[in-house]
Motif scaffolding. Structure first.
Motif, PDB file in Angstrom:
ATOM      1  N   TRP A  25      -4.884   3.062  10.107  1.00  0.00           N
ATOM      2  CA  TRP A  25      -3.961   2.848   8.994  1.00  0.00           C
ATOM      3  C   TRP A  25      -3.830   4.124   8.173  1.00  0.00           C
ATOM      4  O   TRP A  25      -4.804   4.715   7.736  1.00  0.00           O
ATOM      5  CB  TRP A  25      -4.482   1.701   8.131  1.00  0.00           C
ATOM      6  N   TYR A  29      -7.663   7.561   1.056  1.00  0.00           N
ATOM      7  CA  TYR A  29      -8.663   6.924   0.215  1.00  0.00           C
ATOM      8  C   TYR A  29      -9.176   7.910  -0.834  1.00  0.00           C
ATOM      9  O   TYR A  29      -9.231   9.117  -0.586  1.00  0.00           O
ATOM     10  CB  TYR A  29      -9.819   6.412   1.067  1.00  0.00           C
ATOM     11  N   CYS A  73      -7.620  -3.869  -0.589  1.00  0.00           N
ATOM     12  CA  CYS A  73      -8.509  -3.001   0.178  1.00  0.00           C
ATOM     13  C   CYS A  73      -9.488  -2.329  -0.767  1.00  0.00           C
ATOM     14  O   CYS A  73      -9.391  -2.483  -1.990  1.00  0.00           O
ATOM     15  CB  CYS A  73      -7.706  -1.916   0.905  1.00  0.00           C
ATOM     16  N   ASP A  95     -14.445  -2.037   3.241  1.00  0.00           N
ATOM     17  CA  ASP A  95     -13.290  -2.773   3.752  1.00  0.00           C
ATOM     18  C   ASP A  95     -13.860  -3.815   4.714  1.00  0.00           C
ATOM     19  O   ASP A  95     -14.555  -3.453   5.672  1.00  0.00           O
ATOM     20  CB  ASP A  95     -12.333  -1.850   4.526  1.00  0.00           C
ATOM     21  N   CYS A 100      -7.618  -3.261   6.384  1.00  0.00           N
ATOM     22  CA  CYS A 100      -7.441  -1.858   6.016  1.00  0.00           C
ATOM     23  C   CYS A 100      -7.975  -0.913   7.081  1.00  0.00           C
ATOM     24  O   CYS A 100      -7.465  -0.907   8.176  1.00  0.00           O
ATOM     25  CB  CYS A 100      -8.042  -1.620   4.644  1.00  0.00           C
ATOM     26  N   LYS A 101      -9.013  -0.134   6.804  1.00  0.00           N
ATOM     27  CA  LYS A 101      -9.446   0.883   7.768  1.00  0.00           C
ATOM     28  C   LYS A 101     -10.629   0.457   8.624  1.00  0.00           C
ATOM     29  O   LYS A 101     -11.127   1.245   9.426  1.00  0.00           O
ATOM     30  CB  LYS A 101      -9.758   2.183   7.036  1.00  0.00           C
TER      31      LYS A 101
END
Length: 212
Positions: A25, A29, A73, A95, A100-101
């Motif tokens: 994604w 961050y 997230c 997460d 999310c990631k």
């Protein structure tokens, strides 16, 4: 004889575990990402998390774990994490698997028990105990379940607008089966989810930077 020869192959194949890599994604961050490898439901997964150190000199900083909601997230907690770090806390922001990631398995039982277990696995890998658990929305439900499941790890529990604590039967909301709810999910689209989040979670007149 041929059947007996094939049986060990079938057994070893059925026990093989699938590797689900972290999500790619494309979203920046606020702090460096780390990945916690874990095996869950016969899947090898990666749980993304941020580990924010205290920005003030603290010999033995307390740790706060921030648990995001269903439509959020880890970066949702940026302002909160910054304030906690300034106050001398170490802040852990995962997460959850499927979000999310982190790894997004195509088939997974997303129960609160499983997500709590995954979170405990992360904390154990970092040698963390006696943490403050803070959860928002669905993360509030998860935080409550985590505290019940791992009381020796939970020093304090903070719930921010949690869901799941209402008495829906008393409110007259009928029960719906997972299959029925799934049919509703099939009707959603990127635009419908975007409109829902903008109308529900963000104040258009409040100067929020909405990125959905």
């Amino acid at each position: 004889m041929r059947l007996l020869t094939l049986l060990p192959f079938v057994a070893s194949t059925s026990l093989a575990q699938t590797v689900i890599p972290p999500s790619t994604w494309n979203y920046t961050y606020p702090w460096p990402l780390h990945y916690h490898p874990l095996t869950s439901q016969r899947l090898n997964l990666s749980m993304a998390y941020m580990d924010v150190p205290p920005s003030t000199n603290t010999t033995t900083p307390k740790t706060v774990v921030l648990l995001h909601g269903k439509n959020f997230c880890g970066p949702t907690w940026q302002d909160t994490a910054t304030r906690l770090s300034t106050a001398g806390y170490r802040v852990l922001i995962p997460d959850q698997i499927g979000f999310c990631k982190s790894s997004k398995p195509p088939a997974y039982q997303f129960s609160l028990h499983q997500l709590a277990s995954n979170t405990q696995s992360l904390l154990s890998s970092l040698g963390l105990a006696n943490v403050t658990v803070l959860g928002h929305s669905m993360g509030g439900m998860l935080a409550a379940w985590f505290a019940l499941s791992y009381p020796s790890t939970t020093a304090a529990l903070i719930l921010v607008n949690p869901i799941g604590l209402e008495d829906w039967i008393a409110k007259g909301v009928p029960w719906r089966s997972p299959d029925s709810l799934y049919q509703d999910e099939l009707l959603t689209s990127y635009e419908s989810v975007r409109r829902y989040q903008q109308a529900t979670y963000y104040d258009a007149g409040g100067g929020c930077d909405v990125r959905v």
